[in-house]
Write a protein that holds these residues in place. Structure first.
Motif, mmCIF file in Angstrom:
data_model
loop_
_atom_site.group_PDB
_atom_site.id
_atom_site.type_symbol
_atom_site.label_atom_id
_atom_site.label_comp_id
_atom_site.label_asym_id
_atom_site.label_seq_id
_atom_site.Cartn_x
_atom_site.Cartn_y
_atom_site.Cartn_z
ATOM 1 N N LYS A 1 0.864 -1.185 0.000
ATOM 2 C CA LYS A 1 0.000 0.000 0.000
ATOM 3 C C LYS A 1 0.897 1.230 0.000
ATOM 4 N N ILE A 2 0.501 2.253 -0.736
ATOM 5 C CA ILE A 2 1.321 3.468 -0.785
ATOM 6 C C ILE A 2 1.240 4.200 0.563
ATOM 7 N N ASN A 3 2.392 4.552 1.081
ATOM 8 C CA ASN A 3 2.464 5.348 2.307
ATOM 9 C C ASN A 3 2.401 6.823 1.895
ATOM 10 N N ILE A 4 1.166 7.314 1.785
ATOM 11 C CA ILE A 4 0.946 8.674 1.252
ATOM 12 C C ILE A 4 1.664 9.734 2.095
ATOM 13 N N LEU B 1 3.216 5.841 -8.961
ATOM 14 C CA LEU B 1 2.887 5.147 -7.702
ATOM 15 C C LEU B 1 2.619 3.659 -7.963
ATOM 16 N N GLY B 2 2.136 3.383 -9.153
ATOM 17 C CA GLY B 2 1.883 1.993 -9.542
ATOM 18 C C GLY B 2 3.164 1.173 -9.542
ATOM 19 N N LYS B 3 4.257 1.825 -9.898
ATOM 20 C CA LYS B 3 5.562 1.145 -9.908
ATOM 21 C C LYS B 3 5.982 0.771 -8.485
ATOM 22 N N LYS C 1 8.961 -1.564 -6.823
ATOM 23 C CA LYS C 1 10.158 -0.936 -7.401
ATOM 24 C C LYS C 1 10.338 0.477 -6.874
ATOM 25 N N SER C 2 11.577 0.831 -6.521
ATOM 26 C CA SER C 2 11.878 2.210 -6.127
ATOM 27 C C SER C 2 11.778 3.089 -7.373
#
Ligand SMILES: [Zn+2]
Ligand SMILES: [Zn+2]
Length: 295
Positions: free
Chosen positions: A154-157, A171-173, A178-179
């Motif tokens: 999950k993205i850490n917004i 963000l999908g990457k 992947k960094s």
């Protein structure tokens, strides 16, 4: 992931319980585990469209688990079913299915393929989950199944917004592990994402207790288990389990929740079975027909 109990009785249907069937809904996938007689009608009552089914997982070919299959396939043929129904089951599944469809004037309008599974195998995987099976100890070849959801990122917004990144295709990457580099700055995937561990669901239907089950269902978030008999009829259990056998497996396998099912028609109510199981494994529920669980 939504799990619906369509049938929770053992060999005989009762007024309250249909023979075995469980439906798991996961995104576009509809996984039907067993299809006892009357399953279609239970689906109608719950508003589950038969065309939603993409996979049929058969535990074994005792009638209480499979007698609804020909009817279901006939209905799919009449419903403009566009998919190829994937049928998985134990050895001889192809022969059984063919024989079933020969027993009446089947129009054969749907595409289906049957895969006979080895006793212990990983037989399906997609971006979201993996399916495994394992042989059980029953009168005829019978399989246990487990669905293991893949871990998700999950993205850490709170972190990514420091870089001015809240909505962006990049963000999908990150979600793929992947960094990334944004406006010349490197954003480390480890800091920018939070791991959401996948869930594990295990389904153990007709079997006598067997030490190897614990390993197969280890750390299940939800364990659904044969509980045909109550512990006081342990001498009669034959190739099935009691409520306490199920509770002990749940405890030893460090599972989080147990649902008892496949109850003998002799029990008008299963309250006593549930109460006794809870003494061994607190997080126990008794399945009822049309019960729904979100995992
Ligand atoms: Zn059964
Ligand atoms: Zn059976």
């Amino acid at each position: 992931m939504k799990i619906t109990f369509l049938g929770t009785s053992a060999m005989l249907p009762t007024k309250e319980r249909n023979p075995s069937s469980i439906f798991i809904e996961y995104g576009k996938e509809g996984i039907l585990i067993d299809c006892g007689e009357g399953t279609q009608r239970q689906m109608r009552i719950k508003g589950i469209k038969p065309t939603k089914i993409s996979k049929l997982l058969i535990t074994h070919f005792h009638g209480d688990h499979v007698l609804g299959i020909p009817g279901l396939m006939q209905s799919l043929g009449a419903s403009e079913y566009q998919k190829t129904l994937e049928i998985y089951g134990p050895e001889k599944s192809s022969t059984y299915i063919k024989s079933m469809l020969k027993g009446f004037a089947f129009k054969g309008k749907i595409k289906y393929k049957v895969q006979e599974l080895k006793n212990s195998s990983k037989f399906f995987s997609n971006d979201d989950f993996i399916l495994y099976c394992k042989g059980l100890k029953h009168d005829i070849p019978c399989l246990a199944y487990s669905l293991i959801e893949k871990d998700k990122l999950k993205i850490n917004i709170d972190y990514t917004k420091k870089f001015g990144l809240t909505k962006h295709p990049l963000l999908g990457k990150l979600q793929k592990g992947k960094s990334i580099t944004y406006q010349g700055k490197k954003i480390d995937v480890k800091k920018a994402t939070i791991k959401k561990p996948g869930k594990k669901i295990s389904i153990i239907l007709d079997t006598s207790p067997d030490k190897s089950i614990e390993k197969f269902v280890l750390n299940s978030d939800l364990l659904i288990c044969d509980s045909t008999w109550s512990s006081d009829t342990i001498n009669r259990r034959g190739s099935h389990m009691t409520n306490l056998d199920a509770a002990n497996i749940a405890k030893k396998s460090k599972s989080k929740k147990l649902i008892l099912t496949h109850f003998s028609q002799r029990y008008k109510t299963v309250n006593e079975l549930l109460k006794e199981s809870k003494k061994v494994f607190k997080e126990t529920l008794a399945a009822e027909d049309l019960m729904e669980i979100n995992v």
